[in-house]
Motif scaffolding. Sequence first.
Motif, PDB file in Angstrom:
ATOM      1  N   ILE A   1       0.863  -1.190   0.000  1.00 29.72           N
ATOM      2  CA  ILE A   1       0.000   0.000   0.000  1.00 29.72           C
ATOM      3  C   ILE A   1       0.897   1.236   0.000  1.00 29.72           C
ATOM      4  O   ILE A   1       1.660   1.467   0.947  1.00 29.72           O
ATOM      5  N   THR A   2       0.818   2.016  -1.038  1.00 29.97           N
ATOM      6  CA  THR A   2       1.658   3.212  -1.149  1.00 29.97           C
ATOM      7  C   THR A   2       1.093   4.347  -0.302  1.00 29.97           C
ATOM      8  O   THR A   2      -0.110   4.394  -0.005  1.00 29.97           O
ATOM      9  N   GLU A   3       1.987   5.267   0.062  1.00 30.59           N
ATOM     10  CA  GLU A   3       1.613   6.480   0.811  1.00 30.59           C
ATOM     11  C   GLU A   3       0.847   6.166   2.091  1.00 30.59           C
ATOM     12  O   GLU A   3      -0.132   6.834   2.437  1.00 30.59           O
ATOM     13  N   MET A   4       1.287   5.142   2.810  1.00 33.66           N
ATOM     14  CA  MET A   4       0.625   4.784   4.070  1.00 33.66           C
ATOM     15  C   MET A   4       1.688   4.408   5.089  1.00 33.66           C
ATOM     16  O   MET A   4       2.579   3.598   4.791  1.00 33.66           O
ATOM     17  N   ASP A   5       1.600   5.008   6.291  1.00 30.16           N
ATOM     18  CA  ASP A   5       2.590   4.695   7.316  1.00 30.16           C
ATOM     19  C   ASP A   5       2.140   3.496   8.146  1.00 30.16           C
ATOM     20  O   ASP A   5       1.073   2.919   7.914  1.00 30.16           O
ATOM     21  N   LEU A   6       2.965   3.116   9.148  1.00 21.27           N
ATOM     22  CA  LEU A   6       2.717   1.894   9.903  1.00 21.27           C
ATOM     23  C   LEU A   6       1.426   1.971  10.713  1.00 21.27           C
ATOM     24  O   LEU A   6       0.642   1.009  10.739  1.00 21.27           O
ATOM     25  N   ASN A   7       1.178   3.094  11.345  1.00 20.70           N
ATOM     26  CA  ASN A   7      -0.027   3.219  12.185  1.00 20.70           C
ATOM     27  C   ASN A   7      -1.300   3.139  11.348  1.00 20.70           C
ATOM     28  O   ASN A   7      -2.269   2.464  11.724  1.00 20.70           O
ATOM     29  N   GLU A   8      -1.292   3.825  10.207  1.00 23.56           N
ATOM     30  CA  GLU A   8      -2.461   3.768   9.325  1.00 23.56           C
ATOM     31  C   GLU A   8      -2.692   2.356   8.800  1.00 23.56           C
ATOM     32  O   GLU A   8      -3.828   1.881   8.719  1.00 23.56           O
ATOM     33  N   ALA A   9      -1.600   1.683   8.425  1.00 20.01           N
ATOM     34  CA  ALA A   9      -1.724   0.331   7.902  1.00 20.01           C
ATOM     35  C   ALA A   9      -2.236  -0.632   8.972  1.00 20.01           C
ATOM     36  O   ALA A   9      -3.069  -1.510   8.686  1.00 20.01           O
ATOM     37  N   LEU A  10      -1.747  -0.486  10.207  1.00 18.74           N
ATOM     38  CA  LEU A  10      -2.217  -1.362  11.298  1.00 18.74           C
ATOM     39  C   LEU A  10      -3.700  -1.127  11.579  1.00 18.74           C
ATOM     40  O   LEU A  10      -4.452  -2.083  11.788  1.00 18.74           O
ATOM     41  N   LYS A  11      -4.117   0.134  11.528  1.00 18.28           N
ATOM     42  CA  LYS A  11      -5.531   0.441  11.747  1.00 18.28           C
ATOM     43  C   LYS A  11      -6.388  -0.182  10.643  1.00 18.28           C
ATOM     44  O   LYS A  11      -7.445  -0.769  10.919  1.00 18.28           O
ATOM     45  N   LEU A  12      -5.927  -0.058   9.390  1.00 15.43           N
ATOM     46  CA  LEU A  12      -6.664  -0.644   8.269  1.00 15.43           C
ATOM     47  C   LEU A  12      -6.718  -2.164   8.411  1.00 15.43           C
ATOM     48  O   LEU A  12      -7.772  -2.779   8.180  1.00 15.43           O
ATOM     49  N   ALA A  13      -5.604  -2.788   8.786  1.00 16.53           N
ATOM     50  CA  ALA A  13      -5.565  -4.246   8.926  1.00 16.53           C
ATOM     51  C   ALA A  13      -6.540  -4.713  10.009  1.00 16.53           C
ATOM     52  O   ALA A  13      -7.234  -5.734   9.838  1.00 16.53           O
ATOM     53  N   ARG A  14      -6.608  -4.009  11.109  1.00 22.46           N
ATOM     54  CA  ARG A  14      -7.521  -4.395  12.183  1.00 22.46           C
ATOM     55  C   ARG A  14      -8.979  -4.234  11.757  1.00 22.46           C
ATOM     56  O   ARG A  14      -9.839  -5.039  12.141  1.00 22.46           O
ATOM     57  N   ASN A  15      -9.269  -3.203  10.947  1.00 16.75           N
ATOM     58  CA  ASN A  15     -10.634  -3.043  10.426  1.00 16.75           C
ATOM     59  C   ASN A  15     -11.009  -4.205   9.516  1.00 16.75           C
ATOM     60  O   ASN A  15     -12.142  -4.699   9.544  1.00 16.75           O
ATOM     61  N   ILE A  16     -10.048  -4.653   8.700  1.00 20.03           N
ATOM     62  CA  ILE A  16     -10.304  -5.793   7.815  1.00 20.03           C
ATOM     63  C   ILE A  16     -10.586  -7.046   8.646  1.00 20.03           C
ATOM     64  O   ILE A  16     -11.521  -7.811   8.358  1.00 20.03           O
ATOM     65  N   CYS A  17      -9.789  -7.273   9.679  1.00 16.78           N
ATOM     66  CA  CYS A  17     -10.016  -8.429  10.554  1.00 16.78           C
ATOM     67  C   CYS A  17     -11.392  -8.350  11.218  1.00 16.78           C
ATOM     68  O   CYS A  17     -12.107  -9.362  11.338  1.00 16.78           O
ATOM     69  N   TRP A  18     -11.774  -7.151  11.624  1.00 20.27           N
ATOM     70  CA  TRP A  18     -13.067  -6.981  12.287  1.00 20.27           C
ATOM     71  C   TRP A  18     -14.209  -7.291  11.320  1.00 20.27           C
ATOM     72  O   TRP A  18     -15.183  -7.956  11.683  1.00 20.27           O
ATOM     73  N   GLU A  19     -14.087  -6.816  10.060  1.00 23.71           N
ATOM     74  CA  GLU A  19     -15.136  -7.077   9.070  1.00 23.71           C
ATOM     75  C   GLU A  19     -15.226  -8.565   8.755  1.00 23.71           C
ATOM     76  O   GLU A  19     -16.316  -9.105   8.545  1.00 23.71           O
ATOM     77  N   ARG A  20     -14.067  -9.264   8.696  1.00 23.51           N
ATOM     78  CA  ARG A  20     -14.112 -10.698   8.473  1.00 23.51           C
ATOM     79  C   ARG A  20     -14.772 -11.411   9.650  1.00 23.51           C
ATOM     80  O   ARG A  20     -15.501 -12.405   9.479  1.00 23.51           O
ATOM     81  N   LYS A  21     -14.544 -10.888  10.857  1.00 18.69           N
ATOM     82  CA  LYS A  21     -15.167 -11.485  12.044  1.00 18.69           C
ATOM     83  C   LYS A  21     -16.682 -11.340  11.993  1.00 18.69           C
ATOM     84  O   LYS A  21     -17.427 -12.240  12.358  1.00 18.69           O
ATOM     85  N   MET A  22     -17.149 -10.142  11.506  1.00 21.88           N
ATOM     86  CA  MET A  22     -18.593  -9.923  11.383  1.00 21.88           C
ATOM     87  C   MET A  22     -19.194 -10.886  10.352  1.00 21.88           C
ATOM     88  O   MET A  22     -20.273 -11.443  10.555  1.00 21.88           O
ATOM     89  N   LEU A  23     -18.490 -11.085   9.230  1.00 19.12           N
ATOM     90  CA  LEU A  23     -18.960 -12.043   8.234  1.00 19.12           C
ATOM     91  C   LEU A  23     -19.012 -13.448   8.823  1.00 19.12           C
ATOM     92  O   LEU A  23     -19.912 -14.238   8.525  1.00 19.12           O
ATOM     93  N   HIS A  24     -18.005 -13.757   9.638  1.00 11.36           N
ATOM     94  CA  HIS A  24     -17.935 -15.071  10.282  1.00 11.36           C
ATOM     95  C   HIS A  24     -19.173 -15.306  11.148  1.00 11.36           C
ATOM     96  O   HIS A  24     -19.722 -16.413  11.187  1.00 11.36           O
ATOM     97  N   ALA A  25     -19.611 -14.247  11.830  1.00  5.07           N
ATOM     98  CA  ALA A  25     -20.756 -14.369  12.735  1.00  5.07           C
ATOM     99  C   ALA A  25     -22.079 -14.362  11.977  1.00  5.07           C
ATOM    100  O   ALA A  25     -22.999 -15.099  12.312  1.00  5.07           O
ATOM    101  N   GLU A  26     -22.182 -13.511  10.922  1.00  5.99           N
ATOM    102  CA  GLU A  26     -23.470 -13.300  10.257  1.00  5.99           C
ATOM    103  C   GLU A  26     -23.733 -14.306   9.141  1.00  5.99           C
ATOM    104  O   GLU A  26     -24.866 -14.710   8.909  1.00  5.99           O
TER     105      GLU A  26
END
Length: 854
Positions: free
Chosen positions: A549-574
């Motif tokens: 991912i271009t133009e993205m620092d470590l904190n932004e990337a970690l936040k995005l990664a955690r959001n992706i994990c959270w959305e997959r968790k919601m799909l897992h439940a629903e």
Amino acid sequence: MDVRSITRYLKRQLKPAGAQWFVVYERLLGSTLFYPLFDLHLARHAPDPDFAVVDDVFLRRLTTTGRIRKSVSTHHSAATGQTIVFYSPDFVHSALQQDYRIVFGTSNRDRSLQPQQIRPLLPRLESCLLPLIRNTHSRFRRICRPWVQEIRQAYFKDLSYRDALTRALELVAGVCGSCAGRILLRSNMSHTTTYVSADQDRSIDSEQVHRIFRVLLDNGGPVRIPESVLARQDLPGFRGLFFHLEDENFSAAILLLFDSQANGHGDIFGILREMVLQVSHFLAETSPLNAKLRDSFINRDLQNAVMGLLPLLERDEFIHSLPCMIREYLRVGYVAFYLPESEGFNWRRHQHDGEIQPTSTGQLREAHSNCLLMQCVHSGKTILKTVLSGKEKSQVLDSPSIASVLYYPLQEKGEVVALLKIADHTPSAITFAHLHRLRMLEPYLITALENISRYHILLQMVFRDSETGLLNRRGFEEQIARQLDVGKTRGRHFAIMFIGLDRSESHFHSPSLMSRRRLLLAHSQWLQVKLPPTTIIGFDGESTFQALITEMDLNEALKLARNICWERKMLHAEENETVTYSIGVSSFPLNGTNVEALSLAAEQALMISRYQGGDTASIMGSEILKKLSLEILSGLLGRRTFKTGPELLDGVMEKISIRDQDQNGLTVFEVINSLVTAVDAKDHYTGNHSSESSIFSVALAKRLGLDEQAVERLRIASKLHDVGKIGIPEYILCKQEKLSIDEMEVMKRHSEIGARIIRPISSLRHIADIIEHHHERWDGTGYPNNLRGEEIPLESRILAVVDAFHAMISDRPYRNAMSRETALEEIAREAGHQFDPYISRQFVDLMHERKTAL
């Protein structure tokens, strides 16, 4: 008699006849015009300016017999306002061949011209003319000789009539003060026409000059072009000369324009006649061989162009290089290369090369249907305009200075796929000869385009995963390398994610669910939606997606990664989704400044996420990783703490031998990797020795040209090469002083122990020999088997150099770390003894090139 004696004799004889001057005229080649070859002034009276260049009709004053009058004629001079009496006798001389005329004249009203006194002198005069004419021509030859040599050199450089005539025109323009000139040469032998131009004065409109030239060529014109005529053609303040020259080999039309205030060379016609004669003879001599030699030159140029084009396999490199190569091949002023955009409705100039500077309109597009480019695209036919009219110039768009142009379409299966524009600012500079040469090159251009297409298909196979169509690990690392170049030069950061599919294997093997390929494609599409549009996505072939991912620092990337994990968790439940994600994140420059370091950081962070139960995102820190590895081993062995030694080795071997893969936890490789990290944590002076050795080894292997499989074997072996140290007693492994001889013998067993741990594991068996022999020496004095030279596996020889270098630059309890320079000197010194000499040299060169630690 010499020339001076003849001149004195003629003056003495002609003065009583009333002549103030006489002029000997020579006919211009193939023309009815006569120019003054030389003149003789009597009583200091120069010939009247109206007699500078005369017409045959003017001399003959047509009679019924067509013969020159033997009596006097009169002429009212426009230059002086005087009435001139002149006499042009008719005489025949075998040596002169009637190409000459003699005119006697006077403007003295008090004393008329007496032809009856001149006639008796003619026989004597005829005998005197020949040496005078020869003397004059000799003088012209002396003037022209160095010019003709330059013209010859210009011709032989490329066997080009155009180059020779252009040089001739430049020389003539220089000596006579001409500010513009044109020559149209027709060869009677090769049936070719060559047009050249030279404009010394850049303020002159070349199109205006060319229009005058065409009018005079079509309608004929006077030898002198009055200022009034040129003023009507928007060229005020100029005067001109236009005339035809012709011999048995060539015919030429010549136009010269002068500033009205300039004083040209008085013998310009004699010089021109001599130069044309010399050039004509020279071209006649070379003409029989010219066709063969020209074909030889064309074949040479074609071969050079082909050799330059065919090796170009990168599309951007091909587009960038093509105009320059074609311009050199055709020897023209300008070449541009066009490709379609927006499904062929717009055509963009991707690259150009040459003297012409394109306008901003041409820089962007030539799109309107009326322009010549689109006419060429729609018709699929070549368009050649040797001379552009004013209306046609508006249809070119590139530059108003273009005077001749060739549009050449490149077709594939009947469709125009690319287009070349060949142009020049000189009228008639682009001819059918250029079209012929392009047609010779066209098959090779099409082949080059096909090669590029095939090359990209191969790249798809080499750098793409066959199941998903995404970049494989090699292709993804290539993209990281390119982004590193941008990051280092422009100071831009970027992030990398390793996205692992949790519990993926059991999911794939379930017969009731979708196939592996369909599952991977579904996850690929879902990630493309969730990640930024500019993200580059890859797949490692097993169960891990990779994202850059271009133009993205470590904190932004970690936040995005955690959001992706959270959305997959919601799909897992629903939606009863059975696959969640574990994500590892690294970023440039925080986690490294090279491909290996960034990939390793993301991979280790992914391992942390998986150990934590999955469905989460993590970043990597060395202390976190060491602590985690110790916890992994404690859980594996059922102990809170552990000490290295034979007892630990037995427990590890037992646990690993029955652990193929835990579907709810870590793979065998990840367990072994954790084991090595734990050893590094114990062996505190080595720090991240295994991870950093892996980075060095991969870089060196790529420099040595090893194939992808060998590089991958070495990458894993470098990470795990010290795994055998778990079987070394901890009091030896962690000793603060230098080891004794007996202790050193025990320590030497770690390479054999490491191979014994790795060999039973089917997925890692191929690296066991690398680990076992990485302490062998080139001279045969190493351990454990005293192998010598090339008996040692290649990967082990590479690892031996890297392992020794990293050990030397690491702090030890009994010595400080060496500097990089000192360690490299030691590596070079041991080449041929401890290390493979070639690999040692390559490693030293590599480290000198990479100034900072990897």
